[in-house]
Design an enzyme around this catalytic site. Structure first.
Site, PDB file in Angstrom:
ATOM      1  N   ASN A   1       0.880  -1.175   0.000  1.00  0.00           N
ATOM      2  CA  ASN A   1       0.000   0.000   0.000  1.00  0.00           C
ATOM      3  C   ASN A   1       0.916   1.223   0.000  1.00  0.00           C
ATOM      4  OD1 ASN A   1      -1.778   2.036   0.567  1.00  0.00           O
ATOM      5  ND2 ASN A   1      -2.584   1.130   2.456  1.00  0.00           N
TER       6      ASN A   1
ATOM      7  N   LYS B   1       3.632   0.807   2.812  1.00  0.00           N
ATOM      8  CA  LYS B   1       3.344  -0.168   3.866  1.00  0.00           C
ATOM      9  C   LYS B   1       3.274  -1.539   3.205  1.00  0.00           C
ATOM     10  CE  LYS B   1       0.113   2.950   6.145  1.00  0.00           C
ATOM     11  NZ  LYS B   1      -1.301   3.153   6.402  1.00  0.00           N
TER      12      LYS B   1
ATOM     13  N   ARG C   1      -2.239  -1.892  -3.781  1.00  0.00           N
ATOM     14  CA  ARG C   1      -3.426  -1.058  -3.573  1.00  0.00           C
ATOM     15  C   ARG C   1      -3.468   0.053  -4.618  1.00  0.00           C
ATOM     16  NH1 ARG C   1      -5.139   2.846   1.439  1.00  0.00           N
ATOM     17  NH2 ARG C   1      -7.151   3.427   0.543  1.00  0.00           N
TER      18      ARG C   1
ATOM     19  N   HIS D   1     -12.110   3.638  -0.050  1.00  0.00           N
ATOM     20  CA  HIS D   1     -12.006   2.912   1.223  1.00  0.00           C
ATOM     21  C   HIS D   1     -12.851   1.638   1.208  1.00  0.00           C
ATOM     22  CE1 HIS D   1     -11.405   7.243   2.714  1.00  0.00           C
ATOM     23  NE2 HIS D   1     -10.209   6.694   2.660  1.00  0.00           N
TER      24      HIS D   1
ATOM     25  N   LEU E   1     -12.679   6.961   9.351  1.00  0.00           N
ATOM     26  CA  LEU E   1     -12.144   8.298   9.628  1.00  0.00           C
ATOM     27  C   LEU E   1     -10.638   8.206   9.837  1.00  0.00           C
ATOM     28  CD1 LEU E   1     -14.910   9.363  12.215  1.00  0.00           C
ATOM     29  CD2 LEU E   1     -14.975   9.536   9.717  1.00  0.00           C
TER      30      LEU E   1
ATOM     31  N   ASN F   1      -6.775   9.794   7.611  1.00  0.00           N
ATOM     32  CA  ASN F   1      -6.371  10.971   6.831  1.00  0.00           C
ATOM     33  C   ASN F   1      -7.353  11.218   5.707  1.00  0.00           C
ATOM     34  OD1 ASN F   1      -4.037  12.097   8.000  1.00  0.00           O
ATOM     35  ND2 ASN F   1      -2.893  10.270   7.376  1.00  0.00           N
ATOM     36  N   GLY F   2      -7.720  10.124   5.021  1.00  0.00           N
ATOM     37  CA  GLY F   2      -8.860  10.161   4.113  1.00  0.00           C
ATOM     38  C   GLY F   2     -10.054   9.696   4.930  1.00  0.00           C
TER      39      GLY F   2
ATOM     40  N   ARG G   1      -7.720  17.396   2.588  1.00  0.00           N
ATOM     41  CA  ARG G   1      -8.683  17.525   1.481  1.00  0.00           C
ATOM     42  C   ARG G   1      -9.949  18.223   1.971  1.00  0.00           C
ATOM     43  NH1 ARG G   1      -8.795  11.398  -0.174  1.00  0.00           N
ATOM     44  NH2 ARG G   1      -7.046  11.084   1.243  1.00  0.00           N
TER      45      ARG G   1
ATOM     46  N   ASP H   1      -3.129  16.461  11.460  1.00  0.00           N
ATOM     47  CA  ASP H   1      -3.169  15.324  12.370  1.00  0.00           C
ATOM     48  C   ASP H   1      -4.167  15.586  13.495  1.00  0.00           C
ATOM     49  OD1 ASP H   1      -2.409  13.616  14.677  1.00  0.00           O
ATOM     50  OD2 ASP H   1      -0.775  13.008  13.352  1.00  0.00           O
TER      51      ASP H   1
ATOM     52  N   GLU I   1      -7.469  -3.391   6.074  1.00  0.00           N
ATOM     53  CA  GLU I   1      -7.650  -3.327   4.623  1.00  0.00           C
ATOM     54  C   GLU I   1      -6.754  -4.334   3.915  1.00  0.00           C
ATOM     55  OE1 GLU I   1      -6.930   0.949   5.234  1.00  0.00           O
ATOM     56  OE2 GLU I   1      -8.314   1.269   3.583  1.00  0.00           O
TER      57      GLU I   1
HETATM   58  P1  ADP Z   1      -4.489   6.857   6.627  1.00  0.00           P
HETATM   59  O1  ADP Z   1      -5.768   7.338   6.029  1.00  0.00           O
HETATM   60  O2  ADP Z   1      -3.278   7.612   6.168  1.00  0.00           O
HETATM   61  O3  ADP Z   1      -4.334   5.346   6.651  1.00  0.00           O
HETATM   62  P2  ADP Z   1      -5.009   6.558   9.456  1.00  0.00           P
HETATM   63  O4  ADP Z   1      -6.218   5.711   9.297  1.00  0.00           O
HETATM   64  O5  ADP Z   1      -3.803   5.969  10.061  1.00  0.00           O
HETATM   65  O6  ADP Z   1      -4.615   7.322   8.148  1.00  0.00           O
HETATM   66  O7  ADP Z   1      -5.451   7.817  10.356  1.00  0.00           O
HETATM   67  C1  ADP Z   1      -4.598   8.856  10.620  1.00  0.00           C
HETATM   68  C2  ADP Z   1      -5.335   9.835  11.530  1.00  0.00           C
HETATM   69  O8  ADP Z   1      -5.656   9.163  12.765  1.00  0.00           O
HETATM   70  C3  ADP Z   1      -4.524  11.062  11.880  1.00  0.00           C
HETATM   71  O9  ADP Z   1      -5.343  12.221  11.795  1.00  0.00           O
HETATM   72  C4  ADP Z   1      -4.184  10.803  13.350  1.00  0.00           C
HETATM   73  O10 ADP Z   1      -4.054  11.991  14.073  1.00  0.00           O
HETATM   74  C5  ADP Z   1      -5.424  10.059  13.811  1.00  0.00           C
HETATM   75  N1  ADP Z   1      -5.184   9.424  15.101  1.00  0.00           N
HETATM   76  C6  ADP Z   1      -4.352   8.405  15.393  1.00  0.00           C
HETATM   77  N2  ADP Z   1      -4.361   8.163  16.729  1.00  0.00           N
HETATM   78  C7  ADP Z   1      -5.223   9.067  17.298  1.00  0.00           C
HETATM   79  C8  ADP Z   1      -5.672   9.348  18.632  1.00  0.00           C
HETATM   80  N3  ADP Z   1      -5.231   8.637  19.662  1.00  0.00           N
HETATM   81  N4  ADP Z   1      -6.564  10.351  18.798  1.00  0.00           N
HETATM   82  C9  ADP Z   1      -7.007  11.073  17.765  1.00  0.00           C
HETATM   83  N5  ADP Z   1      -6.630  10.861  16.486  1.00  0.00           N
HETATM   84  C10 ADP Z   1      -5.754   9.869  16.245  1.00  0.00           C
END
Ligand code: ADP
Length: 401
Positions: free
Chosen positions: A7, A14, A88, A176, A205, A207-208, A237, A279, A385
């Site tokens: 991915n 990853k 992916r 997703h 929920l 990054n995307g 986004r 973040d 995933e």
């Molecule tokens: P991606 O879409 O890149 O795979 P992830 O599913 O790993 O992303 O999600 C990343 C998001 O999850 C970031 O906004 C990160 O801040 C948030 N996140 C991770 N741990 C926590 C936490 N303990 N509290 C709040 N948000 C979190």
């Protein structure tokens, strides 16, 4: 059968190695900061030892060399042990399910690149580099869009002149898919009922981010559209913006289409509104510390999830469970509580203590945070995933090897 799932993002890669007979993870890792100073490689071996080290990764090819060297020093004796590699890919275009990579698949992924400008270039580069290094393996592209082909035309069509739908095929394709499909199965397991009987709202929920309505195992609507920018506010986004505003901004600020795209995909969302970070952890911390823009970004993010979840409830005509997943959905009690605040009349009641305590992990993938009085179950599920991707890859290999 050994399947390597890859991915890749614009600066990350990853990977997960599966033994498919028992779906065991033999090895998993990630390289971050590809093409930047200080690239890092972290991985977990079969004995669950965590390792983090510096990596030489000026580009995706070098990152793959690092991955293969690590696998050969560990679980593989030769790269020919691998039966297949699952890559992916964001948008499958005309492809409705995972497909063995061939020139037509690559050209279809390229054709879709304007729709997924942040991710497709890195994904194509990774597939090509991987095929050079492993010409003997079966390479399979697994698309994020596959799960949403069941969305009916009335939900998928945009209100544009007819030929965009009929000739160009512009429709809501969603993303997703691997995550929504995976957590739906897990939710059914937890509820002890067949997926074919359930109505579910799944909120991925990360990054995307996207919300999906799943009716008896089939996606019937989702918040992401034909590109990866519609719907919820995301890390960088924008999510929904009045389409009439886009040309107005372009004219006012003399922006080219590429500059507008960059604004919508890279400078907007949580980052654009908060000015703090993309973040969620940093946004929550800044909001708690009194930063008003961070608080607004957090509130707006949660509000939009609430609004879409509400829409999906109407689409489904009620639901059995709502699922939170993705980095934010799995880890943020604050976001979960805000999303479902004041929805008791609709049947959602969170148990505040269970919500605060819920910790999902690969070994504890599902937590139920609903109060006893909640008519609808509220679940937190750790998504996987990569496993969905490996399963789809196995189907293709099974038929085409
Ligand atoms: P991606 O879409 O890149 O795979 P992830 O599913 O790993 O992303 O999600 C990343 C998001 O999850 C970031 O906004 C990160 O801040 C948030 N996140 C991770 N741990 C926590 C936490 N303990 N509290 C709040 N948000 C979190």
């Amino acid at each position: 059968m050994l399947i390597l799932v890859i991915n890749s993002g614009s600066s990350s890669l990853k990977y997960t190695l599966f033994r498919m007979e028992d779906e065991a993870v033999l090895f998993a890792g990630a390289i971050d900061r590809i093409g930047q100073d200080g690239a890092r490689h972290s991985f977990r071996d079969a004995a669950n030892h965590e390792v983090e080290k510096e990596a030489y990764a000026p580009d995706h090819g070098a990152a793959l060399d690092e991955v293969f060297a690590t696998l050969l020093a560990g679980p593989l004796t030769s790269l020919s042990d691998l039966d297949a590699v699952a890559h992916r890919v964001g948008h499958g275009g005309k492809y409705r399910e995972a497909a063995r990579v061939n020139p037509d698949v690559i050209s279809e992924i390229r054709r879709m690149t304007p729709l997924i400008p942040l991710h497709h270039p890195a994904m194509i580069r990774e597939i090509e580099e991987c095929m050079i290094r492993m010409p003997q393996a079966v390479h399979v592209a697994v698309f994020d869009t596959w799960f949403h082909w069941s969305i009916p035309d009335e939900a998928a069509i945009y209100g544009l002149p007819w030929h965009y739908f009929s000739d160009r095929g512009y429709r809501r394709t969603g993303f997703h898919g691997n995550s929504h499909a995976y957590v739906a199965e897990k939710a059914a397991d937890r509820l002890g009922r067949p997926l074919g009987e359930l109505k579910l709202i799944t909120c991925h929920l990360g990054n995307g981010a996207s919300v999906c309505a799943i009716d008896r195992g089939r996606s019937v609507d989702t918040s992401l559209g034909m590109t990866s920018v519609e719907g919820l506010m995301m890390g960088t986004r924008a999510g929904d913006v009045d389409p009439g505003l886009i040309p107005v901004i372009m004219k006012e600020d003399s922006l080219s289409p590429d500059e507008m795209i960059s604004m919508l995909y890279r400078d907007s969302g949580l980052l654009g509104v908060s000015g703090v970070s993309r973040d969620m952890r940093e946004i929550e911390a800044a909001a708690a510390g009194g930063n008003d823009r961070a608080r607004l970004a957090l509130d707006a993010f949660c509000y939009k999830v609430k609004r879409y979840a509400g829409a999906m409830l109407m689409v489904l005509g009620g639901c059995d469970a709502l699922v939170f997943t993705g980095g934010i959905g799995s880890n943020s009690p604050t976001v979960r509580a805000k999303v479902l605040a004041s929805t008791e009349m609709l049947g959602f009641v969170i148990d505040a203590e269970k919500n605060a305590r819920a910790r999902t992990s690969p070994d504890n993938q599902v937590e139920d945070i609903s109060a006893k009085s909640s008519v609808i179950k509220i679940l937190v599920i750790e998504t996987f995933e990569e496993l969905m991707m490996a399963r789809q890859c196995r189907k293709v290999v099974g038929t085409k090897k």
